[in-house]
Design an enzyme around this catalytic site. Structure first.
Site, PDB file in Angstrom:
ATOM      1  N   LYS A 168       7.489  -4.175  15.384  1.00 30.20           N
ATOM      2  CA  LYS A 168       7.905  -2.889  14.803  1.00 30.20           C
ATOM      3  C   LYS A 168       8.781  -2.120  15.808  1.00 30.20           C
ATOM      4  CE  LYS A 168       6.870  -1.185  11.360  1.00 30.20           C
ATOM      5  NZ  LYS A 168       7.520  -1.260  10.012  1.00 30.20           N
TER       6      LYS A 168
ATOM      7  N   PRO B  61     -18.327  -5.341   9.624  1.00 23.32           N
ATOM      8  CA  PRO B  61     -17.989  -5.830  10.967  1.00 23.32           C
ATOM      9  C   PRO B  61     -17.192  -4.833  11.794  1.00 23.32           C
ATOM     10  CG  PRO B  61     -16.509  -6.791   9.336  1.00 23.32           C
ATOM     11  CD  PRO B  61     -17.433  -5.886   8.587  1.00 23.32           C
TER      12      PRO B  61
ATOM     13  N   PHE C 138       0.811  -1.227   0.000  1.00 23.97           N
ATOM     14  CA  PHE C 138       0.000   0.000   0.000  1.00 23.97           C
ATOM     15  C   PHE C 138       0.849   1.286   0.000  1.00 23.97           C
ATOM     16  CE2 PHE C 138      -2.407   2.763   3.262  1.00 23.97           C
ATOM     17  CZ  PHE C 138      -2.939   3.586   2.284  1.00 23.97           C
TER      18      PHE C 138
ATOM     19  N   LEU D 155       6.583 -10.061  -2.513  1.00 21.12           N
ATOM     20  CA  LEU D 155       5.230 -10.338  -3.014  1.00 21.12           C
ATOM     21  C   LEU D 155       4.534 -11.372  -2.134  1.00 21.12           C
ATOM     22  CD1 LEU D 155       5.766 -10.284  -6.896  1.00 21.12           C
ATOM     23  CD2 LEU D 155       4.978  -8.440  -5.408  1.00 21.12           C
TER      24      LEU D 155
ATOM     25  N   ALA E 212       4.851  -4.825  18.693  1.00 20.91           N
ATOM     26  CA  ALA E 212       6.062  -5.220  19.427  1.00 20.91           C
ATOM     27  C   ALA E 212       7.205  -5.493  18.446  1.00 20.91           C
ATOM     28  CB  ALA E 212       5.783  -6.450  20.283  1.00 20.91           C
TER      29      ALA E 212
ATOM     30  N   ASP F 142       3.023   4.642  14.649  1.00 22.46           N
ATOM     31  CA  ASP F 142       2.665   5.202  15.961  1.00 22.46           C
ATOM     32  C   ASP F 142       2.259   4.110  16.951  1.00 22.46           C
ATOM     33  OD1 ASP F 142       0.187   4.518  14.871  1.00 22.46           O
ATOM     34  OD2 ASP F 142      -0.759   6.464  15.240  1.00 22.46           O
ATOM     35  N   GLU F 143       2.003   2.894  16.410  1.00 18.41           N
ATOM     36  CA  GLU F 143       1.557   1.821  17.307  1.00 18.41           C
ATOM     37  C   GLU F 143       2.647   1.398  18.289  1.00 18.41           C
ATOM     38  OE1 GLU F 143      -0.931  -1.223  15.596  1.00 18.41           O
ATOM     39  OE2 GLU F 143      -1.538   0.103  13.966  1.00 18.41           O
TER      40      GLU F 143
ATOM     41  N   ASN G 149      -2.770   5.252   7.781  1.00 19.54           N
ATOM     42  CA  ASN G 149      -2.899   5.815   6.425  1.00 19.54           C
ATOM     43  C   ASN G 149      -4.169   5.306   5.768  1.00 19.54           C
ATOM     44  OD1 ASN G 149       0.384   6.229   4.960  1.00 19.54           O
ATOM     45  ND2 ASN G 149      -0.166   6.381   7.105  1.00 19.54           N
TER      46      ASN G 149
ATOM     47  N   SER H 176       2.046  -6.294   8.191  1.00 20.43           N
ATOM     48  CA  SER H 176       1.484  -5.025   8.674  1.00 20.43           C
ATOM     49  C   SER H 176       0.108  -5.119   9.333  1.00 20.43           C
ATOM     50  CB  SER H 176       1.401  -4.039   7.497  1.00 20.43           C
ATOM     51  OG  SER H 176       0.413  -4.462   6.580  1.00 20.43           O
TER      52      SER H 176
ATOM     53  N   TYR I 299       2.335  -7.355  16.318  1.00 17.05           N
ATOM     54  CA  TYR I 299       2.751  -6.448  15.233  1.00 17.05           C
ATOM     55  C   TYR I 299       3.525  -5.262  15.794  1.00 17.05           C
ATOM     56  CZ  TYR I 299       2.320  -2.433  12.061  1.00 17.05           C
ATOM     57  OH  TYR I 299       2.586  -1.313  11.308  1.00 17.05           O
TER      58      TYR I 299
HETATM   59  P1  NAD Z   1       1.338  -3.655   3.238  1.00 13.43           P
HETATM   60  O1  NAD Z   1       1.031  -4.868   4.045  1.00 13.43           O
HETATM   61  O2  NAD Z   1       0.299  -3.078   2.325  1.00 13.43           O
HETATM   62  O3  NAD Z   1       2.617  -3.942   2.320  1.00 13.43           O
HETATM   63  C1  NAD Z   1       3.744  -4.622   2.787  1.00 13.43           C
HETATM   64  C2  NAD Z   1       4.634  -4.949   1.601  1.00 13.43           C
HETATM   65  O4  NAD Z   1       5.830  -5.574   2.097  1.00 13.43           O
HETATM   66  C3  NAD Z   1       3.997  -5.931   0.603  1.00 13.43           C
HETATM   67  O5  NAD Z   1       4.260  -5.520  -0.717  1.00 13.43           O
HETATM   68  C4  NAD Z   1       4.725  -7.244   0.904  1.00 13.43           C
HETATM   69  O6  NAD Z   1       4.822  -8.102  -0.235  1.00 13.43           O
HETATM   70  C5  NAD Z   1       6.094  -6.751   1.344  1.00 13.43           C
HETATM   71  N1  NAD Z   1       6.789  -7.713   2.209  1.00 13.43           N
HETATM   72  C6  NAD Z   1       6.291  -8.344   3.308  1.00 13.43           C
HETATM   73  N2  NAD Z   1       7.225  -9.172   3.811  1.00 13.43           N
HETATM   74  C7  NAD Z   1       8.323  -9.027   3.040  1.00 13.43           C
HETATM   75  C8  NAD Z   1       9.638  -9.607   3.079  1.00 13.43           C
HETATM   76  N3  NAD Z   1       9.966 -10.510   4.005  1.00 13.43           N
HETATM   77  N4  NAD Z   1      10.528  -9.223   2.149  1.00 13.43           N
HETATM   78  C9  NAD Z   1      10.201  -8.314   1.192  1.00 13.43           C
HETATM   79  N5  NAD Z   1       8.975  -7.759   1.096  1.00 13.43           N
HETATM   80  C10 NAD Z   1       8.065  -8.105   2.019  1.00 13.43           C
HETATM   81  O7  NAD Z   1       1.861  -2.576   4.270  1.00 13.43           O
HETATM   82  P2  NAD Z   1       1.657  -0.991   4.299  1.00 13.43           P
HETATM   83  O8  NAD Z   1       0.364  -0.681   4.932  1.00 13.43           O
HETATM   84  O9  NAD Z   1       1.991  -0.426   2.972  1.00 13.43           O
HETATM   85  O10 NAD Z   1       2.793  -0.586   5.337  1.00 13.43           O
HETATM   86  C11 NAD Z   1       4.124  -0.332   4.894  1.00 13.43           C
HETATM   87  C12 NAD Z   1       4.982   0.021   6.094  1.00 13.43           C
HETATM   88  O11 NAD Z   1       4.443   1.166   6.737  1.00 13.43           O
HETATM   89  C13 NAD Z   1       5.049  -1.074   7.148  1.00 13.43           C
HETATM   90  O12 NAD Z   1       6.379  -1.122   7.637  1.00 13.43           O
HETATM   91  C14 NAD Z   1       4.089  -0.603   8.233  1.00 13.43           C
HETATM   92  O13 NAD Z   1       4.500  -1.055   9.505  1.00 13.43           O
HETATM   93  C15 NAD Z   1       4.240   0.903   8.112  1.00 13.43           C
HETATM   94  N6  NAD Z   1       3.057   1.702   8.518  1.00 13.43           N
HETATM   95  C16 NAD Z   1       1.832   1.441   7.984  1.00 13.43           C
HETATM   96  C17 NAD Z   1       0.742   2.244   8.337  1.00 13.43           C
HETATM   97  C18 NAD Z   1      -0.628   2.021   7.733  1.00 13.43           C
HETATM   98  O14 NAD Z   1      -1.578   2.704   8.124  1.00 13.43           O
HETATM   99  N7  NAD Z   1      -0.802   1.128   6.773  1.00 13.43           N
HETATM  100  C19 NAD Z   1       0.910   3.290   9.239  1.00 13.43           C
HETATM  101  C20 NAD Z   1       2.176   3.535   9.766  1.00 13.43           C
HETATM  102  C21 NAD Z   1       3.240   2.737   9.389  1.00 13.43           C
HETATM  103  P1  TYD Z   2      -6.854  -1.503  10.987  1.00 20.96           P
HETATM  104  O1  TYD Z   2      -7.215  -0.920   9.662  1.00 20.96           O
HETATM  105  O2  TYD Z   2      -6.600  -2.972  11.081  1.00 20.96           O
HETATM  106  O3  TYD Z   2      -5.600  -0.672  11.508  1.00 20.96           O
HETATM  107  P2  TYD Z   2      -4.887  -0.676  12.982  1.00 20.96           P
HETATM  108  O4  TYD Z   2      -5.386  -1.795  13.779  1.00 20.96           O
HETATM  109  O5  TYD Z   2      -3.446  -0.856  12.617  1.00 20.96           O
HETATM  110  O6  TYD Z   2      -5.187   0.665  13.561  1.00 20.96           O
HETATM  111  O7  TYD Z   2      -8.008  -1.152  12.017  1.00 20.96           O
HETATM  112  C1  TYD Z   2      -8.361   0.187  12.279  1.00 20.96           C
HETATM  113  C2  TYD Z   2      -9.401   0.173  13.379  1.00 20.96           C
HETATM  114  O8  TYD Z   2     -10.599  -0.437  12.873  1.00 20.96           O
HETATM  115  C3  TYD Z   2      -9.005  -0.647  14.595  1.00 20.96           C
HETATM  116  O9  TYD Z   2      -9.504   0.007  15.764  1.00 20.96           O
HETATM  117  C4  TYD Z   2      -9.712  -1.964  14.408  1.00 20.96           C
HETATM  118  C5  TYD Z   2     -10.977  -1.564  13.654  1.00 20.96           C
HETATM  119  N1  TYD Z   2     -11.517  -2.580  12.719  1.00 20.96           N
HETATM  120  C6  TYD Z   2     -12.866  -2.951  12.794  1.00 20.96           C
HETATM  121  O10 TYD Z   2     -13.621  -2.456  13.644  1.00 20.96           O
HETATM  122  N2  TYD Z   2     -13.326  -3.877  11.912  1.00 20.96           N
HETATM  123  C7  TYD Z   2     -12.551  -4.462  10.969  1.00 20.96           C
HETATM  124  O11 TYD Z   2     -13.037  -5.332  10.201  1.00 20.96           O
HETATM  125  C8  TYD Z   2     -11.181  -4.058  10.887  1.00 20.96           C
HETATM  126  C9  TYD Z   2     -10.259  -4.664   9.865  1.00 20.96           C
HETATM  127  C10 TYD Z   2     -10.706  -3.110  11.785  1.00 20.96           C
END
Ligand code: NAD
Ligand code: TYD
Length: 339
Positions: free
Chosen positions: A157, A208, A11, A35, A155, A126-127, A183, A85, A153
């Protein structure tokens, strides 16, 4: 500048690659991604033939493959997005989170030490700060807030962050760390709250909501996160942590209602289900440091960002339908079947 971006088929990583190729046409971007279920090569289709882009399928834990790539590319910087993630998956199966998020980070940093690097940037969350109470809206996470994790997760990170700081102090590796809030935006994997609710609503399936839906997250449009990382790479101080967030705290239930309204779906689709184990109550970022030091401010307001995001899911049904019609169905049954 030659930058290795790990996890770029996911993402935020994919959005970051699009941003960098657009903003810095003279940079070369090399995406290293295993992937996993969360990585999607079709996401990168628009840049696959870009002369400044290369995709390499590899695991960040695979030392040999990572070193080989460094020998081929001589990168100036590494931005490590690659991670497991999803909190719910970490509760089901913590081990792969430790492997990728901690050991993978170590392998990437060892390569940086061995071959030399101008900057290693760790994309954190931030988690790592744990959660905040609902009745203390004055409290927010600063960079000084102690690490205090809840899920496997977070822990994992946090452990990676500590290793990054250890590599800086012990080996002088030029690192930066960013800790961003939740995000949302295009290419968000449909296991996460916002895309899951959009996809389910469009399919008239139950929405849900865990527990009471009162949990609060601080949502940031993905492009604003990408811009912040770009700034940190160019202007951030080595050895520093930067929190990224946009003062946009929202209750889960309110987000789900906004999605129902935007898609003209009844709120009767909302189904309260058993709460997540150890569910963090509230996240809220204080972004003062990145604002005052680097001049970063979020540009996309939630009202606009959520509209753009919903429109993207409407316009790109084939992207997410292919995901939810595959292995995802087993995941969904397991996580939500008897909830
Ligand atoms: P995501 O799950 O959408 O993507 C993760 C990517 O990493 C995928 O393309 C996957 O194929 C690749 N990957 C997983 N294991 C791998 C490995 N062993 N080797 C190589 N590639 C691997 O995650 P995201 O939501 O895009 O998050 C990206 C980063 O940002 C993560 O480090 C996450 O902790 C951090 N982050 C995410 C959010 C959020 O809201 N999504 C917020 C803050 C920080
Ligand atoms: P999520 O998108 O998994 O992000 P994070 O847990 O990393 O913050 O979840 C965001 C919030 O939404 C979290 O409080 C859990 C809640 N949630 C639901 O209520 N239902 C769902 O099906 C999912 C995936 C999350």
């Amino acid at each position: 500048m030659n930058i290795i971006v790990t996890g770029g088929a996911g993402f935020i990583g994919s959005n970051f690659i699009f941003h960098m190729l657009n903003k810095h046409p003279d940079y070369r971007i090399v995406c290293l991604d295993k992937l996993t279920y969360a990585g999607n090569l079709s996401t990168l289709a628009p840049v696959m033939d870009h002369p400044c882009f290369r995709f390499v399928k590899a695991d960040i834990c695979d030392r040999e493959a990572v070193y080989k790539l460094f020998e081929e590319e001589h990168p100036d910087m590494v931005v490590n997005f690659a991670a497991e993630s999803h909190v719910d998956r970490s509760i089901e199966n913590p081990e792969v989170f430790l492997r990728t998020n901690i050991l993978g980070t170590q392998v990437m940093m060892d390569a940086c030490r061995k071959y030399g690097i101008k900057r290693y940037h760790q994309v954190s969350t931030d988690e790592v700060y744990g959660d905040l109470p609902l009745d203390r809206p004055d409290l927010m996470f600063t960079e000084e807030t102690p690490i205090h994790t809840s899920s496997p997760y977070s822990a994992a990170k946090a452990s990676a962050d500590l290793m990054v700081q250890a590599y800086h102090r012990t080996f002088g590796l030029p690192v930066t760390i960013s800790r961003c809030s939740n995000n949302y935006g295009p290419y968000h994997f449909p296991e996460k709250l916002i895309p899951l609710m959009i996809a389910n609503a469009l399919n008239d399936k139950p929405l849900p909501v865990y527990g009471t839906g009162e949990n609060v997250r601080d949502w940031l449009y993905v492009e604003d996160h990408c811009k912040a990382i770009d700034l940190i790479l160019h202007k951030g101080r080595v050895g520093e942590v930067y929190n990224i967030g946009g003062h946009n705290e929202m209750k889960n239930i309110d987000i789900v209602k906004i999605i129902c309204k935007a898609l003209n779906k009844p709120e009767s689709l909302i189904t309260y289900v058993t709460d997540r184990k150890g569910h963090d109550m509230r996240y809220a970022i204080d972004p003062t440091k990145i604002h005052t030091e680097l001049g970063w401010l979020p540009e996309t307001k939630f009202v606009d960002g959520i509209q753009k995001t919903i429109q993207w899911y409407l316009d790109n049904k084939e992207w997410w339908e292919e995901i939810i019609n595959g292995e995802y169905q087993n995941y969904y049954k397991k996580m939500y079947g008897n909830r």
